[in-house]
Design an enzyme around this catalytic site. Structure first.
Site, PDB file in Angstrom:
ATOM      1  N   GLU A  43       0.871  -1.173   0.000  1.00 51.14           N
ATOM      2  CA  GLU A  43       0.000   0.000   0.000  1.00 51.14           C
ATOM      3  C   GLU A  43       0.910   1.226   0.000  1.00 51.14           C
ATOM      4  O   GLU A  43       1.441   1.618   1.035  1.00 51.14           O
ATOM      5  CB  GLU A  43      -0.916   0.001   1.223  1.00 51.14           C
ATOM      6  CG  GLU A  43      -1.815   1.222   1.323  1.00 51.14           C
ATOM      7  CD  GLU A  43      -2.505   1.339   2.674  1.00 51.14           C
ATOM      8  OE1 GLU A  43      -2.686   2.480   3.138  1.00 51.14           O
ATOM      9  OE2 GLU A  43      -2.851   0.299   3.265  1.00 51.14           O
ATOM     10  N   LYS A 134     -11.274  -1.466   6.186  1.00 52.31           N
ATOM     11  CA  LYS A 134     -10.070  -1.243   6.984  1.00 52.31           C
ATOM     12  C   LYS A 134     -10.494  -0.771   8.371  1.00 52.31           C
ATOM     13  O   LYS A 134     -11.098   0.289   8.519  1.00 52.31           O
ATOM     14  CB  LYS A 134      -9.200  -0.181   6.292  1.00 52.31           C
ATOM     15  CG  LYS A 134      -8.019   0.327   7.105  1.00 52.31           C
ATOM     16  CD  LYS A 134      -7.283   1.379   6.271  1.00 52.31           C
ATOM     17  CE  LYS A 134      -6.244   2.112   7.084  1.00 52.31           C
ATOM     18  NZ  LYS A 134      -5.516   3.114   6.266  1.00 52.31           N
TER      19      LYS A 134
END
Length: 214
Positions: A43, A134
């Site tokens: 990420e 998330k």
């Protein structure tokens, strides 16, 4: 189909390395070091200068390795989301939920993983087509939160980020998460230029993931 495939690749990777750096070169070195250690989901945050160019370089470099999946993090608006997707990002992550970002990701069949803390935020994200939530910041919560929210949302796939470390990964997975996001606990040695140390830490994360998954 692309969206489903990318979600499956993320879940298989198990650990997403959150890469932050003050310069593009450092971000590239961190990413390479983490991947070399077996943590193959990156990420790349948009706090990195020229993040889109770093994403483009990484996706080109690892194009032939299906185990490696490159995404963009700290995506706060749809313009940044589209910039990341055009650069080759295969998933998009935000610290919070943004409906417009969800819309642009759906348009391009790219998984969008927004940061959520409450059942209301989680439901709003699910309603807009988010398949992976998330849980952020994980350091402010406990794995018990996962079991609690999966009671009313049994279909929920969760990725806690923030506060995930080698010594608590097993607890998060036992609570029912699909994968975890690891930042400074994974990449800390990059601050002193010890990229070999980052690779060794990544190897430890991969070994712990393999142990947890049996």
């Amino acid at each position: 189909m692309q969206k489903v495939e990318n979600l499956l690749r993320l879940q298989k990777a198990g650990v997403v390395a959150v890469v932050r750096d003050d310069n593009p070169e450092g971000a590239l070195k961190q990413s390479d070091a983490v991947i070399a250690g077996g943590v193959t989901a990156i990420e790349l945050t948009f706090t990195v200068p020229q993040a889109d160019k770093v994403i483009a370089e990484l996706t080109k470099k690892y194009a032939d390795d299906q185990s490696v999946i490159i995404g963009a993090g700290t995506v706060l608006d749809p313009v940044t989301a589209r910039l990341a997707i055009m650069a080759g990002a295969e998933f998009i992550v935000s610290p919070s939920f943004n409906k417009e970002v969800a819309t642009i990701c759906n348009l391009y069949a790219i998984p969008y993983t927004p940061g959520c803390m409450t059942p209301t935020e989680i439901q709003r994200a699910l309603e807009t087509g988010c398949d992976l939530i998330k849980l952020f910041p994980g350091s402010a919560m406990h794995p018990g939160m996962v079991k609690a929210v999966k009671a009313p949302f049994p279909q929920l796939s969760i990725m806690p980020t923030g506060g995930v470390a080698l010594d608590n990964m097993a607890e998060w997975f036992a609570a029912g998460v699909s994968l975890v996001g690891a930042g400074s606990n994974l990449t800390a040695k990059a601050k002193t230029g010890d990229y070999a140390g980052v690779t060794e830490t990544a190897k430890a994360y991969k070994a712990e993931l393999d142990r947890i998954r049996g």
